[in-house]
Write a protein that holds these residues in place. Structure first.
Motif, PDB file in Angstrom:
ATOM      1  N   ARG A   9      -6.421   8.376  18.296  1.00  0.00           N
ATOM      2  CA  ARG A   9      -6.196   9.087  19.562  1.00  0.00           C
ATOM      3  C   ARG A   9      -7.500   9.694  20.081  1.00  0.00           C
ATOM      4  O   ARG A   9      -7.566  10.885  20.424  1.00  0.00           O
ATOM      5  CB  ARG A   9      -5.134  10.171  19.394  1.00  0.00           C
ATOM      6  N   ASN A  10      -8.524   8.872  20.104  1.00  0.00           N
ATOM      7  CA  ASN A  10      -9.832   9.258  20.629  1.00  0.00           C
ATOM      8  C   ASN A  10     -10.486  10.395  19.849  1.00  0.00           C
ATOM      9  O   ASN A  10     -11.366  11.097  20.372  1.00  0.00           O
ATOM     10  CB  ASN A  10      -9.729   9.665  22.106  1.00  0.00           C
ATOM     11  N   ARG A  11     -10.097  10.549  18.622  1.00  0.00           N
ATOM     12  CA  ARG A  11     -10.679  11.602  17.800  1.00  0.00           C
ATOM     13  C   ARG A  11     -11.067  11.034  16.445  1.00  0.00           C
ATOM     14  O   ARG A  11     -10.302  10.291  15.829  1.00  0.00           O
ATOM     15  CB  ARG A  11      -9.665  12.732  17.595  1.00  0.00           C
ATOM     16  N   THR A  12     -12.257  11.377  15.985  1.00  0.00           N
ATOM     17  CA  THR A  12     -12.715  10.911  14.677  1.00  0.00           C
ATOM     18  C   THR A  12     -12.005  11.692  13.588  1.00  0.00           C
ATOM     19  O   THR A  12     -11.971  12.927  13.616  1.00  0.00           O
ATOM     20  CB  THR A  12     -14.236  11.098  14.535  1.00  0.00           C
ATOM     21  N   ARG A  13     -11.426  10.972  12.656  1.00  0.00           N
ATOM     22  CA  ARG A  13     -10.712  11.605  11.560  1.00  0.00           C
ATOM     23  C   ARG A  13     -11.404  11.303  10.236  1.00  0.00           C
ATOM     24  O   ARG A  13     -11.867  10.187  10.004  1.00  0.00           O
ATOM     25  CB  ARG A  13      -9.267  11.108  11.496  1.00  0.00           C
ATOM     26  N   LEU A  14     -11.471  12.307   9.388  1.00  0.00           N
ATOM     27  CA  LEU A  14     -11.956  12.130   8.024  1.00  0.00           C
ATOM     28  C   LEU A  14     -10.769  11.758   7.159  1.00  0.00           C
ATOM     29  O   LEU A  14      -9.665  12.294   7.336  1.00  0.00           O
ATOM     30  CB  LEU A  14     -12.592  13.424   7.523  1.00  0.00           C
ATOM     31  N   CYS A  15     -10.960  10.831   6.240  1.00  0.00           N
ATOM     32  CA  CYS A  15      -9.823  10.397   5.433  1.00  0.00           C
ATOM     33  C   CYS A  15     -10.279   9.937   4.057  1.00  0.00           C
ATOM     34  O   CYS A  15     -11.470   9.733   3.806  1.00  0.00           O
ATOM     35  CB  CYS A  15      -9.045   9.283   6.133  1.00  0.00           C
ATOM     36  N   ALA A  16      -9.301   9.804   3.191  1.00  0.00           N
ATOM     37  CA  ALA A  16      -9.546   9.326   1.836  1.00  0.00           C
ATOM     38  C   ALA A  16      -8.553   8.208   1.539  1.00  0.00           C
ATOM     39  O   ALA A  16      -7.366   8.358   1.798  1.00  0.00           O
ATOM     40  CB  ALA A  16      -9.396  10.453   0.828  1.00  0.00           C
ATOM     41  N   MET A  17      -9.066   7.112   1.022  1.00  0.00           N
ATOM     42  CA  MET A  17      -8.188   6.033   0.599  1.00  0.00           C
ATOM     43  C   MET A  17      -7.938   6.215  -0.888  1.00  0.00           C
ATOM     44  O   MET A  17      -8.877   6.316  -1.679  1.00  0.00           O
ATOM     45  CB  MET A  17      -8.803   4.661   0.886  1.00  0.00           C
ATOM     46  N   ARG A  18      -6.676   6.275  -1.280  1.00  0.00           N
ATOM     47  CA  ARG A  18      -6.339   6.507  -2.671  1.00  0.00           C
ATOM     48  C   ARG A  18      -5.177   5.624  -3.086  1.00  0.00           C
ATOM     49  O   ARG A  18      -4.542   4.970  -2.243  1.00  0.00           O
ATOM     50  CB  ARG A  18      -6.000   7.982  -2.908  1.00  0.00           C
ATOM     51  N   VAL A  19      -4.903   5.615  -4.366  1.00  0.00           N
ATOM     52  CA  VAL A  19      -3.820   4.787  -4.903  1.00  0.00           C
ATOM     53  C   VAL A  19      -2.569   5.640  -5.046  1.00  0.00           C
ATOM     54  O   VAL A  19      -2.597   6.725  -5.650  1.00  0.00           O
ATOM     55  CB  VAL A  19      -4.200   4.179  -6.267  1.00  0.00           C
ATOM     56  N   TYR A  20      -1.490   5.172  -4.451  1.00  0.00           N
ATOM     57  CA  TYR A  20      -0.195   5.817  -4.598  1.00  0.00           C
ATOM     58  C   TYR A  20       0.753   4.790  -5.203  1.00  0.00           C
ATOM     59  O   TYR A  20       1.135   3.820  -4.556  1.00  0.00           O
ATOM     60  CB  TYR A  20       0.334   6.308  -3.248  1.00  0.00           C
ATOM     61  N   LYS A  21       1.088   5.000  -6.479  1.00  0.00           N
ATOM     62  CA  LYS A  21       1.877   4.015  -7.217  1.00  0.00           C
ATOM     63  C   LYS A  21       1.129   2.686  -7.184  1.00  0.00           C
ATOM     64  O   LYS A  21       0.024   2.583  -7.661  1.00  0.00           O
ATOM     65  CB  LYS A  21       3.296   3.939  -6.666  1.00  0.00           C
ATOM     66  N   ASP A  22       1.705   1.643  -6.566  1.00  0.00           N
ATOM     67  CA  ASP A  22       1.025   0.343  -6.516  1.00  0.00           C
ATOM     68  C   ASP A  22       0.505   0.029  -5.115  1.00  0.00           C
ATOM     69  O   ASP A  22       0.247  -1.133  -4.784  1.00  0.00           O
ATOM     70  CB  ASP A  22       1.985  -0.782  -6.962  1.00  0.00           C
ATOM     71  N   ILE A  23       0.344   1.063  -4.309  1.00  0.00           N
ATOM     72  CA  ILE A  23      -0.024   0.861  -2.912  1.00  0.00           C
ATOM     73  C   ILE A  23      -1.279   1.665  -2.589  1.00  0.00           C
ATOM     74  O   ILE A  23      -1.499   2.752  -3.112  1.00  0.00           O
ATOM     75  CB  ILE A  23       1.125   1.297  -1.980  1.00  0.00           C
ATOM     76  N   LEU A  24      -2.119   1.100  -1.710  1.00  0.00           N
ATOM     77  CA  LEU A  24      -3.254   1.849  -1.189  1.00  0.00           C
ATOM     78  C   LEU A  24      -2.766   2.748  -0.064  1.00  0.00           C
ATOM     79  O   LEU A  24      -2.035   2.296   0.830  1.00  0.00           O
ATOM     80  CB  LEU A  24      -4.343   0.907  -0.673  1.00  0.00           C
ATOM     81  N   MET A  25      -3.151   3.994  -0.110  1.00  0.00           N
ATOM     82  CA  MET A  25      -2.722   4.951   0.901  1.00  0.00           C
ATOM     83  C   MET A  25      -3.948   5.537   1.586  1.00  0.00           C
ATOM     84  O   MET A  25      -4.943   5.853   0.936  1.00  0.00           O
ATOM     85  CB  MET A  25      -1.899   6.065   0.262  1.00  0.00           C
ATOM     86  N   LEU A  26      -3.861   5.672   2.903  1.00  0.00           N
ATOM     87  CA  LEU A  26      -4.911   6.333   3.669  1.00  0.00           C
ATOM     88  C   LEU A  26      -4.442   7.752   3.953  1.00  0.00           C
ATOM     89  O   LEU A  26      -3.443   7.951   4.650  1.00  0.00           O
ATOM     90  CB  LEU A  26      -5.188   5.587   4.977  1.00  0.00           C
ATOM     91  N   GLN A  27      -5.145   8.715   3.391  1.00  0.00           N
ATOM     92  CA  GLN A  27      -4.762  10.116   3.532  1.00  0.00           C
ATOM     93  C   GLN A  27      -5.764  10.804   4.444  1.00  0.00           C
ATOM     94  O   GLN A  27      -6.939  10.931   4.111  1.00  0.00           O
ATOM     95  CB  GLN A  27      -4.764  10.790   2.167  1.00  0.00           C
TER      96      GLN A  27
END
Length: 204
Positions: free
Chosen positions: A52-70
């Motif tokens: 939404r036109n805004r830069t977001r900081l995030c972390a990609m991590r493992v949740y169970k057997d799925i990659l999650m973008l937090q």
């Protein structure tokens, strides 16, 4: 993707929204490789993206057997942990700490979220079903009882609860307490800055 950091260096207080990631192509080899590498090294992939036109900081991590973008809150979006009630920290005795630890041990358990229920959602569902059926979800007596409850039930003194717990277990509680002991009530303050505060998050 900028860097890979130890997972324990990112405090959960910074976590915002979570998004499940799926493979972008028919082959999930790269996806599985990244998942296994992050899990084996116990690290998070720190990156940024535009939402939404805004830069977001995030972390990609493992949740169970799925990659999650937090998505992560920016440092200035987290309210400083400055509480007036801790300006002068009370002194506690070793016996009190021992009693508190004893109580915690008696209530220790593994976290199983399925054991807990969302009472609000259950009551809302009951209300909707009753309205659809042409009736009322709550009787007059229940409404009057609910209106009499102001939600300000007395909270038992922490040390009294600890002493009672120790006695139930067959031990003896120390009846003495420091002269400057005060009620153990606490107040909650939001961790996030309000939207209109300087440097606060702008919510769309």
């Amino acid at each position: 993707m900028t860097e890979f950091v130890p997972a324990d260096q990112v405090d959960p207080v910074a976590f915002d929204n979570a998004y499940f990631l799926e493979p972008a192509s028919r082959s999930n080899r790269a996806y599985v490789l990244m998942r296994e590498a992050l899990e084996s090294t116990d690290r998070l992939a720190i990156c940024t993206f535009t939402l939404r036109n805004r830069t977001r900081l995030c972390a990609m991590r493992v949740y169970k057997d799925i990659l999650m973008l937090q998505t992560l809150l920016w440092p200035d979006e987290i309210r400083p942990a400055i509480l007036d009630g801790l300006d002068k920290e009370a002194k506690v005795r070793p016996q009190e700490v021992k009693m508190a630890a004893s109580l915690i041990e008696t209530m220790a358990a593994d976290f199983e979220p399925e054991k807990y229920e969302d009472d609000y959602q259950m009551q809302l569902k009951e209300l909707i079903e009753a309205k659809v059926a042409g009736g009322e979800a709550f009787t007059v007596e229940e409404r009057e009882e609910a209106s009499d409850d102001d939600g300000d039930d007395e909270v038992a003194d922490l040390l009294a609860a600890l002493r009672a717990s120790v006695k139930d277990r067959g031990g003896e509680a120390d009846d003495e307490s420091d002269d400057d002991d005060e009620d153990s009530g606490s107040t909650k303050k939001p961790a996030k800055n309000p939207p209109d505060a300087p440097g606060g998050p702008l919510r769309s």
